[in-house]
Design a protein around this motif. Sequence first.
Motif, short mmCIF file in Angstrom:
data_model
loop_
_atom_site.label_atom_id
_atom_site.label_comp_id
_atom_site.label_asym_id
_atom_site.label_seq_id
_atom_site.Cartn_x
_atom_site.Cartn_y
_atom_site.Cartn_z
N ASP A 232 0.82 -1.22 0.00
CA ASP A 232 0.00 0.00 0.00
C ASP A 232 0.85 1.26 0.00
O ASP A 232 0.48 2.27 -0.60
N GLY B 254 -1.28 7.14 -6.89
CA GLY B 254 -2.57 7.71 -6.54
C GLY B 254 -3.63 7.54 -7.59
O GLY B 254 -4.52 8.39 -7.71
N ALA C 153 -6.97 6.06 -9.55
CA ALA C 153 -8.32 5.87 -9.02
C ALA C 153 -8.54 4.43 -8.55
O ALA C 153 -9.17 4.20 -7.50
N ARG D 103 -7.00 4.01 -5.11
CA ARG D 103 -7.73 4.70 -4.05
C ARG D 103 -9.03 3.98 -3.71
O ARG D 103 -9.41 3.90 -2.54
N GLU D 104 -9.66 3.43 -4.73
CA GLU D 104 -10.94 2.77 -4.51
C GLU D 104 -10.80 1.27 -4.23
O GLU D 104 -11.80 0.57 -4.10
N ARG D 105 -9.54 0.80 -4.14
CA ARG D 105 -9.27 -0.61 -3.85
C ARG D 105 -9.90 -1.54 -4.87
O ARG D 105 -10.39 -2.63 -4.55
#
Length: 441
Positions: free
Chosen positions: A67, A72, A74, A77-79
């Motif tokens: 992690d 960064g 999308a 960020r949204e896993r």
Amino acid sequence: MQLEDVMGLYRRTVVGVIELLQKQMKLKVRRSIFTAQVVIWLMIRQRLQAHGTLSSSVEALVSGAADGLLSGCARARERRISHRTGGYSHARQRLPRLLCRQVLAELITRLREILHADGGPLAYVLDGSSLELEAGPALCKLYPPAQNQYGRAHWPVLRLVVLHEARTGLAETPQWGPMYGTAAVREQQLAENAMGALAPGSIVIGDRNFGVFSIGWSARQQGLNVVIRLKDDRARKVAGGPIASEGEQPICWKPSHADGRRRGGMPQDANICGRLISVRVGRGQSKQWLHLFTTLTLPQAEVVELYAKRWNIETDLRSLKRTVRLHHIGARNESMLEKELLTAVAAYNLVRAVIALAAYRQNLSPRQLSFTFVLNIVNASWGRLQTITDAAHYRTEVVRMLDAAAQGTHPRRTKPRSFPRTVWNKGHAFPSHKTYPPTAI
């Protein structure tokens, strides 16, 4: 940086070197899941797993093992990270070889600074080995398989030469080439290339295979000292006559045609000044002569004791080939072969660094700890360390990992182990292929 923070060192080195090289090479960086930082980190981790597969690496990524390295984008960020291995496989293929080589070189430099803060000269054991490669048209052409009167073998073979630091076992960047075929390279040639990475004043320890003039000459040209074993006939030739008693004598070693002068590059008056130490080693009737040529000024007993550390590289190579699973490289092209080899050495050095730091905390020698035992400790602690965000808690867990690793000491044996003879069953050959006539219908 805290002395115990080896995992953090690896992560910072991977990120720092890659960002610097990407700027220098003007590479276009894609904001995706599998960036170069993530791929190299997963390849190092993959080598430390007992059955390191692409699938296990992807699952570790999904569970949060990298992690801190994710970009960064999308999806990060949204896993929304896929469990499929296609993206990771393609990213490994696209990864530039130069990045892996520079990451390994920087890691070795940083680890050397941490583990040898005194700055004194280091002793390195030199040895060679062979690795089995995946059978494919490209690799079979570059690294031909062995061949004898019965035909050609199946697996391509790669010749490898590596330098291991005698006290901690850290491995330098290896050198390799084909073992067979018209382009086959000698171990001595690879050894001369490998010594170029050592700092002036370092000591190179080699067995009889490297006890030739060209190795000593190349080492002295680079400001290195040597402790190399000579064959009996070469020792007598260098000494100028028979050697009947133990002791040492100053000599000026001059090359013969067999010692490499015909390779060129040496002046006519090339020579190496040093000492020839001759002692008898072994027990009872198994005693044999040990002839060492050295450019060191240490006492005779210390030189012999230093050469005795050469045996450690046998277990180092076993750990590198078997425990880190480098004995057979499953890559199918030369680019992936190099990346697998370099990241495997980086993974091996990670365990060696943990061994050294754990030993120093408990006033032990790094050679007293088991490589496999510490590797299991590192694997058990890896996932937990990646999820900790508090600095104090992270340091506590790293110290706990080092204290656990220090428990993996080898048993103290007063004499070498011996095993009873075993009678092996006679092997069974496959039946020969027979061609039968077609059955009438």
